[in-house]
Scaffold this motif. Structure first.
Motif, PDB file in Angstrom:
ATOM      1  N   SER A   1      56.467  59.468  17.744  1.00 62.40           N
ATOM      2  CA  SER A   1      57.212  59.043  18.929  1.00 62.40           C
ATOM      3  C   SER A   1      56.373  58.107  19.792  1.00 62.40           C
ATOM      4  N   LEU A   2      55.091  58.433  19.941  1.00 62.35           N
ATOM      5  CA  LEU A   2      54.204  57.561  20.726  1.00 62.35           C
ATOM      6  C   LEU A   2      54.016  56.211  20.054  1.00 62.35           C
ATOM      7  N   PHE A   3      53.965  56.198  18.725  1.00 57.97           N
ATOM      8  CA  PHE A   3      53.839  54.932  18.007  1.00 57.97           C
ATOM      9  C   PHE A   3      55.084  54.072  18.191  1.00 57.97           C
ATOM     10  N   LEU A   4      56.263  54.708  18.145  1.00 59.41           N
ATOM     11  CA  LEU A   4      57.509  53.974  18.384  1.00 59.41           C
ATOM     12  C   LEU A   4      57.534  53.397  19.788  1.00 59.41           C
ATOM     13  N   GLU A   5      57.100  54.184  20.773  1.00 65.38           N
ATOM     14  CA  GLU A   5      57.045  53.691  22.149  1.00 65.38           C
ATOM     15  C   GLU A   5      56.078  52.515  22.270  1.00 65.38           C
ATOM     16  N   PHE A   6      54.930  52.603  21.587  1.00 64.88           N
ATOM     17  CA  PHE A   6      53.959  51.509  21.612  1.00 64.88           C
ATOM     18  C   PHE A   6      54.548  50.225  21.033  1.00 64.88           C
ATOM     19  N   CYS A   7      55.274  50.350  19.915  1.00 66.72           N
ATOM     20  CA  CYS A   7      55.887  49.170  19.283  1.00 66.72           C
ATOM     21  C   CYS A   7      56.906  48.514  20.210  1.00 66.72           C
ATOM     22  N   ILE A   8      57.734  49.318  20.861  1.00 64.74           N
ATOM     23  CA  ILE A   8      58.746  48.770  21.762  1.00 64.74           C
ATOM     24  C   ILE A   8      58.085  48.079  22.952  1.00 64.74           C
ATOM     25  N   ASN A   9      57.061  48.715  23.517  1.00 67.25           N
ATOM     26  CA  ASN A   9      56.352  48.107  24.655  1.00 67.25           C
ATOM     27  C   ASN A   9      55.626  46.834  24.242  1.00 67.25           C
ATOM     28  N   PHE A  10      55.085  46.809  23.024  1.00 64.84           N
ATOM     29  CA  PHE A  10      54.396  45.607  22.539  1.00 64.84           C
ATOM     30  C   PHE A  10      55.371  44.438  22.425  1.00 64.84           C
ATOM     31  N   ILE A  11      56.559  44.708  21.858  1.00 67.75           N
ATOM     32  CA  ILE A  11      57.573  43.648  21.728  1.00 67.75           C
ATOM     33  C   ILE A  11      58.036  43.193  23.117  1.00 67.75           C
ATOM     34  N   SER A  12      58.163  44.143  24.038  1.00 73.64           N
ATOM     35  CA  SER A  12      58.583  43.801  25.392  1.00 73.64           C
ATOM     36  C   SER A  12      57.559  42.897  26.079  1.00 73.64           C
TER      37      SER A  12
ATOM     38  N   THR B   1      65.687  41.785  28.198  1.00 76.24           N
ATOM     39  CA  THR B   1      66.857  42.570  28.583  1.00 76.24           C
ATOM     40  C   THR B   1      67.423  43.334  27.392  1.00 76.24           C
ATOM     41  N   ALA B   2      67.420  42.691  26.219  1.00 74.34           N
ATOM     42  CA  ALA B   2      67.908  43.360  25.015  1.00 74.34           C
ATOM     43  C   ALA B   2      67.047  44.575  24.684  1.00 74.34           C
ATOM     44  N   ILE B   3      65.737  44.445  24.876  1.00 79.47           N
ATOM     45  CA  ILE B   3      64.837  45.572  24.620  1.00 79.47           C
ATOM     46  C   ILE B   3      65.120  46.702  25.602  1.00 79.47           C
ATOM     47  N   GLU B   4      65.408  46.353  26.855  1.00 83.78           N
ATOM     48  CA  GLU B   4      65.758  47.381  27.834  1.00 83.78           C
ATOM     49  C   GLU B   4      67.042  48.102  27.428  1.00 83.78           C
ATOM     50  N   LYS B   5      68.003  47.335  26.885  1.00 83.21           N
ATOM     51  CA  LYS B   5      69.233  47.965  26.400  1.00 83.21           C
ATOM     52  C   LYS B   5      68.933  48.917  25.245  1.00 83.21           C
ATOM     53  N   LEU B   6      67.984  48.503  24.387  1.00 84.03           N
ATOM     54  CA  LEU B   6      67.593  49.367  23.276  1.00 84.03           C
ATOM     55  C   LEU B   6      66.963  50.655  23.796  1.00 84.03           C
TER      56      LEU B   6
ATOM     57  N   VAL C   1      74.410  42.245  25.275  1.00 86.60           N
ATOM     58  CA  VAL C   1      75.341  43.367  25.454  1.00 86.60           C
ATOM     59  C   VAL C   1      75.705  44.012  24.126  1.00 86.60           C
ATOM     60  N   VAL C   2      75.507  43.289  23.019  1.00 84.88           N
ATOM     61  CA  VAL C   2      75.875  43.808  21.709  1.00 84.88           C
ATOM     62  C   VAL C   2      74.924  44.927  21.278  1.00 84.88           C
ATOM     63  N   PHE C   3      73.709  44.944  21.843  1.00 83.06           N
ATOM     64  CA  PHE C   3      72.748  45.970  21.465  1.00 83.06           C
ATOM     65  C   PHE C   3      73.132  47.336  22.026  1.00 83.06           C
ATOM     66  N   ARG C   4      74.063  47.362  22.939  1.00 76.75           N
ATOM     67  CA  ARG C   4      74.429  48.621  23.573  1.00 76.75           C
ATOM     68  C   ARG C   4      75.741  49.143  22.984  1.00 76.75           C
ATOM     69  N   ILE C   5      75.793  50.452  22.762  1.00 75.77           N
ATOM     70  CA  ILE C   5      77.020  51.090  22.296  1.00 75.77           C
ATOM     71  C   ILE C   5      77.785  51.578  23.516  1.00 75.77           C
ATOM     72  N   ARG C   6      78.927  50.981  23.779  1.00 80.03           N
ATOM     73  CA  ARG C   6      79.709  51.325  24.963  1.00 80.03           C
ATOM     74  C   ARG C   6      80.345  52.710  24.814  1.00 80.03           C
ATOM     75  N   PRO C   7      80.686  53.350  25.938  1.00 80.45           N
ATOM     76  CA  PRO C   7      81.371  54.649  25.857  1.00 80.45           C
ATOM     77  C   PRO C   7      82.662  54.589  25.058  1.00 80.45           C
ATOM     78  N   SER C   8      83.395  53.469  25.170  1.00 83.44           N
ATOM     79  CA  SER C   8      84.639  53.341  24.409  1.00 83.44           C
ATOM     80  C   SER C   8      84.371  53.324  22.907  1.00 83.44           C
ATOM     81  N   MET C   9      83.208  52.820  22.507  1.00 85.62           N
ATOM     82  CA  MET C   9      82.883  52.778  21.082  1.00 85.62           C
ATOM     83  C   MET C   9      82.432  54.140  20.570  1.00 85.62           C
ATOM     84  N   TRP C  10      81.777  54.915  21.438  1.00 88.33           N
ATOM     85  CA  TRP C  10      81.494  56.301  21.050  1.00 88.33           C
ATOM     86  C   TRP C  10      82.808  57.068  20.860  1.00 88.33           C
ATOM     87  N   PHE C  11      83.816  56.730  21.684  1.00 86.67           N
ATOM     88  CA  PHE C  11      85.131  57.363  21.528  1.00 86.67           C
ATOM     89  C   PHE C  11      85.745  56.975  20.183  1.00 86.67           C
ATOM     90  N   LEU C  12      85.527  55.717  19.752  1.00 88.21           N
ATOM     91  CA  LEU C  12      86.027  55.289  18.447  1.00 88.21           C
ATOM     92  C   LEU C  12      85.393  56.092  17.324  1.00 88.21           C
TER      93      LEU C  12
END
Length: 444
Positions: A27-38, A51-56, A252-263
């Motif tokens: 989990s810490l390695f995954l967090e490091f990778c995301i922060n590095f890309i950011s 912004t896309a990374i923040e959505k992720l 915005v495509v990186f985010r799964i909207r509530p309506s899509m979870w309903f789908l």
């Protein structure tokens, strides 16, 4: 001999500590990778990517909440009992007898009451894995779509440079008179059958598969955009604007909207044996992406027809008129929403296939008709490729023909220029003060 079930009281500490160590540091390695890309995107001043990374990160946080809720309530949900008659309704596979005994051979909580568990603990665990796979595959499909689309749009950079050449300036001299039908743009989009809606739809449907965007289309739409928003700034970098605009839209495509979870809930609800619902649902993304591609081609064709109807002779370059009326319900953003829906449903299709393969095997009851399963996967791959390599570039270019201009994308760059100017003034003022002190001290 049945396998004995152990709890933590009977688990060796080395095994428990080893598993904790593995998951914590993964989990810490995954967090490091995301922060590095950011940090890398911030250094490159790529606000849209940041912004896309923040959505992720937001999606990962939602997954974390789902994991916590499933983990905490797993035992409670599995103890919810329902009548036996409900157990045999709306099954995804052929009915088969399930054991009513717990793992230690004792009748389960619900079996003792003459009922069955609504969802078993193992079923909740499998659901947990599916939600995780869906979120990961959705992000990967969005990234792949963006990467393939951007790869095709690289040649637009060379087209943009060509607009600064002498040859281009001469060809689009404002004093040069031309018949519209003699221009390359008109010859591409105007012919005998353009008066027939059926012919236009047919022509535009097949055009999206081959040579969907040409240099003359890019030049014409570029000139129309600049004439509408930058009439006095002819050297505007349209290609860079499209790049930033697409990144701004696609985050915005990186985010799964509530309506899509309903789908997701709806798709899982109708997965009933004998309905073959997933096979028919797999055609929806294909139909949508082909309809969107055709519509984008029709918008360009209709701009050419409208230009020919208004003027027979022009001076200089062709000037098309950006207008929201070209789009469905006068809303260019609707196309982005539909693309988001296409990518999500396509992600669901691929995720479901991977999940079934992982949990139950390739030849499980879910894949009872294996030919249909292969057809669904092939359709999903085709949709992914067509959306990335054909529809997305067309969307990036044609949606600029709406009436709105994204001025907020330039606010950051303008702010940086002002701050740089302010720092230069302060530095210059300090240097002048230092020089004045140096000149005064010898006289003293």
């Amino acid at each position: 001999m049945a396998e004995k079930t152990h709890n933590l009281e009977n688990t060796p500490t080395w095994a428990f500590a080893g598993v904790c160590f593995l998951f914590i540091y993964l989990s810490l390695f995954l967090e490091f990778c995301i922060n590095f890309i950011s940090k890398w995107s911030n250094k490159r001043q790529n606000k849209a990517m940041s912004t896309a990374i923040e959505k992720l990160k937001e999606e990962l946080m939602v997954l974390g909440f789902i994991s916590i809720l499933l983990g905490v309530t797993q035992n409670t949900i599995s103890r919810i009992c329902v009548p036996i008659r409900l157990e045999n309704t709306m099954l995804p596979c052929h009915l088969h007898q399930q054991s009513s005994l717990s793992s230690d051979g004792v009748p389960s909580h619900c079996a003792a009451k003459g009922k069955v568990s609504m969802v078993s603990e193992n079923g909740l665990h499998q659901l947990h894995i599916f939600i995780f796979i869906l979120a990961v595959v959705h992000v990967m499909c969005a990234v792949a779509t963006m990467a393939l689309g951007r790869a095709k749009m690289r040649k637009w950079k060379a087209w943009e440079k060509e607009t600064q050449t002498v040859q281009y300036q001469v060809a689009n001299d404002s004093k040069r008179f031309r018949f519209i039908r003699e221009t390359s743009f008109a010859r591409r989009h105007l012919n005998i059958g353009t008066t027939s809606p059926l012919h236009i739809w047919t022509m535009c449907f097949f055009r999206q598969f081959y040579n969907s965007i040409t240099k003359v289309d890019y030049f014409t739409l570029r000139h129309g955009f600049i004439a509408a928003h930058f009439s006095k700034y002819k050297t505007f970098n349209f290609q860079k604007y499209i790049k930033y605009s697409l990144e701004d839209d696609f985050k915005v495509v990186f985010r799964i909207r509530p309506s899509m979870w309903f789908l997701v809930v709806v798709f899982m609800l109708i997965d009933i044996h004998g309905w073959y619902s997933y096979f028919w649902l797999s055609f929806i993304p294909l139909a949508l992406v082909l309809t969107i591609g055709t519509k984008l081609q029709i918008i360009v064709a209709k701009m050419a027809i409208r230009l020919h109807e208004q003027n027979r002779v022009i001076t200089g370059a062709l000037v098309v008129q950006p207008n929201d009326d070209h789009f469905w319900f006068s809303n260019p953003k609707l196309i982005l929403f539909l693309l988001h829906l296409v990518l999500f449903q396509n992600s669901f299709e691929l995720s479901f296939f991977i999940w079934i393969w992982w949990e139950f095997g390739l030849r499980s009851c879910y894949h009872e008709n294996f030919e249909i399963t292969i057809a669904r996967v092939v359709i999903a791959v085709i949709v992914q490729f067509v959306c990335a390599y054909s529809t997305l570039p067309m969307y990036a270019l044609v949606t600029q023909m709406g009436s709105k201009f994204k001025g907020h994308m330039f606010e950051e760059s303008v702010g940086k220029i002002i701050r740089k100017w302010h720092e230069d003034v302060r530095t210059k003022k300090k240097e002048q003060q230092a020089e004045s002190v140096t000149n005064v001290s010898p006289t003293q």
